[in-house]
Scaffold this active site. Structure first.
Site, short mmCIF file in Angstrom:
data_model
loop_
_atom_site.label_atom_id
_atom_site.label_comp_id
_atom_site.label_asym_id
_atom_site.label_seq_id
_atom_site.Cartn_x
_atom_site.Cartn_y
_atom_site.Cartn_z
N HIS A 1 -2.88 -15.89 18.72
CA HIS A 1 -1.55 -16.08 18.15
C HIS A 1 -1.55 -17.10 17.02
O HIS A 1 -2.28 -18.08 17.05
CB HIS A 1 -0.55 -16.49 19.24
CG HIS A 1 -0.91 -17.77 19.94
ND1 HIS A 1 -0.61 -19.01 19.44
CD2 HIS A 1 -1.55 -17.99 21.12
CE1 HIS A 1 -1.03 -19.94 20.27
NE2 HIS A 1 -1.61 -19.35 21.30
N ASP A 2 -0.76 -16.82 15.99
CA ASP A 2 -0.54 -17.71 14.85
C ASP A 2 -1.78 -17.89 13.96
O ASP A 2 -1.80 -18.79 13.12
CB ASP A 2 -0.02 -19.08 15.30
CG ASP A 2 1.27 -18.97 16.10
OD1 ASP A 2 2.31 -18.71 15.49
OD2 ASP A 2 1.21 -19.12 17.34
N GLY B 1 -5.85 -19.76 19.10
CA GLY B 1 -4.59 -19.77 18.37
C GLY B 1 -4.62 -20.70 17.16
O GLY B 1 -5.35 -21.69 17.14
#
Length: 277
Positions: free
Chosen positions: A124-125, A142
């Protein structure tokens, strides 16, 4: 749904999904209601795309890959975060690209013309710029940021919040815990700088004179005595007119969660041998 799109009868496309012209959705694919597929996207079979996901033109996704599913973040409570995959990217079998989180900037971005090989994971991100290649089984935690034309070798693991500058090569099976300067080469567990990505520089047409300047700046930064801040200032004074050196210095001075990957002493002779070759 564009009338020219081809959708296999076993595929499930939720109402609300936007399917562009020339798309081909193969057997047993599942497409969520907030997904947008650009022109000519091909999902081979058994592909799952969910959440707010934008897949660019010409992307091809191989069987059993997933894009846009929940981030592996216990703080995530269903907020409307996103994933964007740029045009021309290829996502191979069993690769996973998770949507962003509220603890980050809310979007996971894979740039155009990337190659995400078998079983790689983009957390994520993360932000991947143009022409990034992740070999088989690469793991990105992440919030990892990877600049243009980076190659990450098979089985490498990149710690969350690490930044990797452009045109870096990461050796296979490496564990990267700190930021990697642009044009660097890193290897090992835990990874250390082994020198510059000289092969990549030559392949991309960097003139010999500029490669020589980069080598001198690298030595000034990582192979001379004294406090590192002093070496940065000395390197700027000696080579700061070169735009590529300025890029490295700006990378070093930027905000960092993880610190900087440094050269290990055991790598110095190897770096000299590679440069002479």
């Amino acid at each position: 749904m564009h009338p020219s799109a081809e959708i296999h009868p076993t595929a499930i496309v939720a109402p609300g999904a936007a399917i562009g012209p020339g798309c081909r959705i193969g057997p047993f694919c599942i497409i969520g209601a907030e997904v947008t597929l650009g022109e000519g996207v091909v999902l081979d079979s058994h592909v799952s795309v969910d959440g707010i996901a934008e897949i660019g033109a010409g992307v091809r996704v191989s069987p059993f890959a997933t894009i846009g599913h929940l981030p592996q973040d216990l703080k995530y409570k269903g907020q409307p975060t996103r994933v964007v995959v740029g045009a021309g990217t290829m996502v191979r079998e069993h690769a996973t690209i998770h949507r962003g989180s509220v603890g980050g900037h809310g979007v996971t971005t894979v740039g155009p013309d990337c190659l995400i090989m078998v079983n790689a994971h983009v957390g994520h991100d993360c932000t991947l710029d143009h022409h990034v290649i992740l070999a088989n089984n690469v793991m990105l935690g992440g919030h990892v940021a990877i600049a243009d034309t980076v190659f990450v070798g098979g089985g490498a693991a990149i710690h969350q919040f690490v930044r990797i500058g452009r045109q870096v090569v990461v050796g296979g099976m490496s564990g990267v815990e700190a930021d990697v300067i642009p044009f660097g080469a890193v290897m090992g567990n835990r990874a250390r700088l082994t020198g510059l990505n000289l092969i990549g520089l030559k392949r991309r047409g960097f003139p010999r004179s500029q490669i020589g300047t980069l080598r001198a700046a690298y030595r000034s930064l990582f192979r001379t005595a004294g406090a590192f801040q002093g070496r940065v200032e000395a390197t700027e004074a000696a080579f700061g007119e070169d735009p590529v050196v300025r890029e490295i210095l700006a990378f070093i001075r930027a905000d960092s969660h993880r610190g900087l990957c440094r050269a290990g002493r055991e790598m110095l002779e190897d770096e000299d041998a590679e440069a002479e070759a």
